[in-house]
Design an enzyme around this catalytic site. Structure first.
Site, PDB file in Angstrom:
ATOM      1  N   HIS A 126       3.628  11.319 -11.298  1.00 48.93           N
ATOM      2  CA  HIS A 126       4.162  10.184 -10.529  1.00 48.93           C
ATOM      3  C   HIS A 126       4.550   9.006 -11.416  1.00 48.93           C
ATOM      4  CE1 HIS A 126       3.205  11.536  -6.349  1.00 48.93           C
ATOM      5  NE2 HIS A 126       2.506  12.413  -7.062  1.00 48.93           N
ATOM      6  N   ASP A 143       8.080   1.720 -14.300  1.00 42.55           N
ATOM      7  CA  ASP A 143       7.529   2.288 -13.068  1.00 42.55           C
ATOM      8  C   ASP A 143       8.056   3.702 -12.919  1.00 42.55           C
ATOM      9  OD1 ASP A 143       6.082   2.220 -10.664  1.00 42.55           O
ATOM     10  OD2 ASP A 143       6.933   0.306 -10.060  1.00 42.55           O
TER      11      ASP A 143
HETATM   12  C1  GDG Z   1       2.698   5.371  -8.159  1.00 43.76           C
HETATM   13  C2  GDG Z   1       3.715   5.099  -9.278  1.00 43.76           C
HETATM   14  C3  GDG Z   1       5.541   5.868  -7.766  1.00 43.76           C
HETATM   15  C4  GDG Z   1       1.878  -2.122  -1.065  1.00 43.76           C
HETATM   16  N1  GDG Z   1       1.337  -3.229  -0.528  1.00 43.76           N
HETATM   17  C5  GDG Z   1       0.841  -2.883   0.672  1.00 43.76           C
HETATM   18  C6  GDG Z   1       1.080  -1.526   0.860  1.00 43.76           C
HETATM   19  N2  GDG Z   1       1.719  -1.085  -0.227  1.00 43.76           N
HETATM   20  C7  GDG Z   1       2.201   0.296  -0.422  1.00 43.76           C
HETATM   21  C8  GDG Z   1       3.714   0.299  -0.430  1.00 43.76           C
HETATM   22  C9  GDG Z   1       4.025   1.552  -1.223  1.00 43.76           C
HETATM   23  C10 GDG Z   1       2.807   1.723  -2.134  1.00 43.76           C
HETATM   24  O1  GDG Z   1       1.805   0.818  -1.667  1.00 43.76           O
HETATM   25  C11 GDG Z   1       3.114   1.362  -3.576  1.00 43.76           C
HETATM   26  O2  GDG Z   1       3.892   2.397  -4.132  1.00 43.76           O
HETATM   27  P1  GDG Z   1       4.727   2.189  -5.472  1.00 43.76           P
HETATM   28  O3  GDG Z   1       5.632   3.339  -5.621  1.00 43.76           O
HETATM   29  O4  GDG Z   1       5.465   0.896  -5.377  1.00 43.76           O
HETATM   30  O5  GDG Z   1       3.678   2.047  -6.648  1.00 43.76           O
HETATM   31  P2  GDG Z   1       2.278   2.763  -7.180  1.00 43.76           P
HETATM   32  O6  GDG Z   1       1.144   2.458  -6.270  1.00 43.76           O
HETATM   33  O7  GDG Z   1       2.112   2.262  -8.575  1.00 43.76           O
HETATM   34  O8  GDG Z   1       2.555   4.350  -7.169  1.00 43.76           O
HETATM   35  C12 GDG Z   1       5.068   4.732  -8.685  1.00 43.76           C
HETATM   36  C13 GDG Z   1       4.456   6.240  -6.769  1.00 43.76           C
HETATM   37  O9  GDG Z   1       3.208   6.522  -7.422  1.00 43.76           O
HETATM   38  C14 GDG Z   1       4.848   7.483  -5.970  1.00 43.76           C
HETATM   39  O10 GDG Z   1       5.181   8.523  -6.828  1.00 43.76           O
HETATM   40  O11 GDG Z   1       6.677   5.420  -7.054  1.00 43.76           O
HETATM   41  O12 GDG Z   1       6.018   4.541  -9.713  1.00 43.76           O
HETATM   42  O13 GDG Z   1       3.250   4.039 -10.125  1.00 43.76           O
HETATM   43  O14 GDG Z   1       4.122   2.662  -0.381  1.00 43.76           O
HETATM   44  O15 GDG Z   1       4.157   0.302   0.900  1.00 43.76           O
HETATM   45  N3  GDG Z   1       0.746  -0.865   1.976  1.00 43.76           N
HETATM   46  C15 GDG Z   1       0.106  -1.589   2.944  1.00 43.76           C
HETATM   47  N4  GDG Z   1      -0.199  -2.909   2.812  1.00 43.76           N
HETATM   48  C16 GDG Z   1       0.147  -3.596   1.706  1.00 43.76           C
HETATM   49  O16 GDG Z   1      -0.151  -4.800   1.595  1.00 43.76           O
HETATM   50  N5  GDG Z   1      -0.244  -0.977   4.089  1.00 43.76           N
END
Ligand code: GDG
Length: 490
Positions: free
Chosen positions: A170, A382
């Site tokens: 990821h 990222d």
């Molecule tokens: C890893 C990789 C890759 C955020 N704030 C709240 C909340 N979120 C949720 C978002 C989103 C998730 O968290 C974050 O996903 P990201 O992709 O931005 O980042 P990572 O956590 O670092 O994930 C990344 C991912 O894996 C998938 O392969 O894209 O690059 O680092 O879904 O919505 N959810 C809630 N409240 C919040 O305040 N409910």
């Protein structure tokens, strides 16, 4: 012909359920974060299994009961890998988060290359592989997730256990010059070659991987073109591909259209007197570029004083890895910066930066996405970044702008219609914001319509389908729907 695959078995560090104690009683809820967001809808009601750690160092019968209930409701079986505190410290906080996480995000100076971490990483991977071997059969497809578990296929094979395995990373895979800094580089890359399919977020990550592989194992020959290629190791082959992860587009769009969510979005705008809203949403992590982003807002206000009082920057930072000193320090740094920028520019009735350090319920997060005129998604590096895609899906008025870091995996797919920036170039980010804040409705709509089309088409189901196609020539629909299995404790 491929032999029939009975079940899909997902293996990840954490189970897709978060447990916490409230007034002496354990409570369980579906876990947050990119991975769970991505896979829960896929396994639901398909009778599959998820193997992982429950997040506790001592698991009681009460917790087992909660997991069983969760599993029945979720529609797939759960199997836990129990870990001791020492194991969690060495394998998770140590090797995964102090070595692989910074190294794979090109931040090698943050790595702590401690040999004890490495040994614990191997021990815990072995422990996981034992559970996988016990809980699965040769007919299952075992899909391993992420950097915590890169040795699964290696250990399964060393135990003489034959399984069809796929691995998805990821996070980014670093360029060879950075990967070479890892003291255990040969063993790690060799372990990855033991999977039948290794998936990355982007073609660049895949190239970085094959580049390192060819330097360390010169016998590896890469054949083919396109998003999935074959690597010939002399006595065997495996496949390597790029599979950009995505979101459940319809789910986000539908939440955004609900009247109570639209009302909440309106209330947010109203509370800010309908000033333009620039939004950042991230786990509080040093790869997400939050301090740089706040400095870009500072630069924006210094360079363009006409914008004073005309917009608000809202940063939602979700607590993450709070036990780790570096994350504690980052939180202090961000809070000081917010204070500094607000101290410099606020006037009665206007405070430029609104900072929230907490987890928002999904509906409220969607309301913020809908209310924001611009999302400022500027990670230093990222794997993908799902926030960028969720923002587009929630943008039902198609009237908003995505400003996106060129170092997010999402940029490979969204570069044509997102406004790409270099997060280290604060002047550049400020200029980009100044420009997009002045875009007319037509320009905003043109770009956002295409962004939404792209995310709608290449959604989470497309991601799973493309991985399964490459791994076992199957589509999601090939797995029997509606069958739920009973959970056996122990
Ligand atoms: C890893 C990789 C890759 C955020 N704030 C709240 C909340 N979120 C949720 C978002 C989103 C998730 O968290 C974050 O996903 P990201 O992709 O931005 O980042 P990572 O956590 O670092 O994930 C990344 C991912 O894996 C998938 O392969 O894209 O690059 O680092 O879904 O919505 N959810 C809630 N409240 C919040 O305040 N409910």
């Amino acid at each position: 012909m491929e032999p029939a695959v009975r079940r899909l078995v997902v293996v990840s560090n954490r189970l897709p359920a978060a447990l916490r104690q409230e007034g002496g009683e354990w409570r369980i809820k579906a876990g947050g974060g990119g991975l769970v967001t991505a896979l829960a809808p896929v396994l639901r009601n398909r009778g599959g299994m998820w193997i992982g750690w429950a997040g506790l160092s001592d698991q009681t019968a009460e917790v087992d009961d909660l997991l069983a209930k969760f599993s029945a409701e979720a529609g797939y079986e759960l199997s836990t890998v129990p870990l001791t505190q020492d194991e969690v410290d060495g394998y998770y906080f140590g090797f995964s988060n102090e070595v692989i996480w910074p190294l794979f995000h090109d931040l090698q100076t943050r790595c702590r290359f401690d040999a004890r971490y490495w040994r614990m990483y191997l021990d815990v991977n072995f422990k996981f592989a034992e559970v996988v071997a016990r809980q699965t059969t040769q007919d299952d497809y075992v899909w391993i997730q992420d950097y915590h578990l890169m040795h699964q296929a290696f250990f399964l094979k060393s135990m003489g256990v034959k399984r069809k395995t796929g691995f998805f990373l990821h996070i980014p895979f670093p360029p060879p010059d950075i990967f070479m800094k890892l003291p255990w580089r040969w063993k790690l890359i060799q372990a990855l070659t033991e999977f039948d399919l290794v998936g990355f977020q982007t073609i660049q990550d895949r190239r970085n991987f094959t580049g390192s592989l060819q330097r360390l194992m010169p016998e590896a020959k890469v054949r083919g073109r396109g998003s999935v290629v074959t690597v010939d190791m002399g006595n065997r082959t495996f496949r390597v591909g790029a599979f950009p992860i995505s979101i459940d587009y319809n789910q986000f769009a539908q939440i955004a259209e609900r009247p109570e969510v639209a009302r909440e979005a309106f209330n947010i705008k109203e509370a800010l007197r309908h000033r333009k809203i620039i939004l950042g949403v991230d786990r509080l992590d040093y790869t997400k570029g939050i301090p740089e982003r706040i400095r870009s807002i500072q630069t924006l206000l210094r360079r363009y004083p006409d914008l004073m009082g005309r917009f608000n920057f809202i940063q939602i930072a979700v607590p993450s890895r709070e036990e780790v000193d570096e994350y504690k320090d980052l939180r202090v740094e961000i809070e000081q910066l917010v204070g500094r920028v607000n101290g410099e520019f606020s006037f009665p009735g206007w405070v430029p930066v609104h900072y929230h350090y907490r987890n928002f319920p999904p509906d409220q997060l969607v309301a913020y996405y809908s209310a924001a005129d611009t999302a400022l998604v500027t990670p230093l590096r990222d794997g993908m970044n799902l926030v960028a895609k969720e923002y587009c899906a929630c943008n039902v008025t198609e009237d908003e702008v995505l400003v996106l870091s060129e170092f997010a995996g999402a940029a490979a797919q969204l570069q044509r219609d997102a406004y790409l920036v270099n997060p280290y170039d604060m002047e550049g980010v400020a200029k980009a914001l100044h420009r997009v804040l002045h875009w007319d409705k037509e320009e905003r709509r043109r770009h956002m319509t295409r962004l939404r089309d792209q995310v709608r088409k290449n959604n989470i189901y497309w991601w799973v389908d493309s991985f399964l196609q490459a791994g076992i020539s199957k589509r999601l629909d090939d797995f029997p729907a509606g069958e739920t299995m009973t959970y056996e404790r122990g």
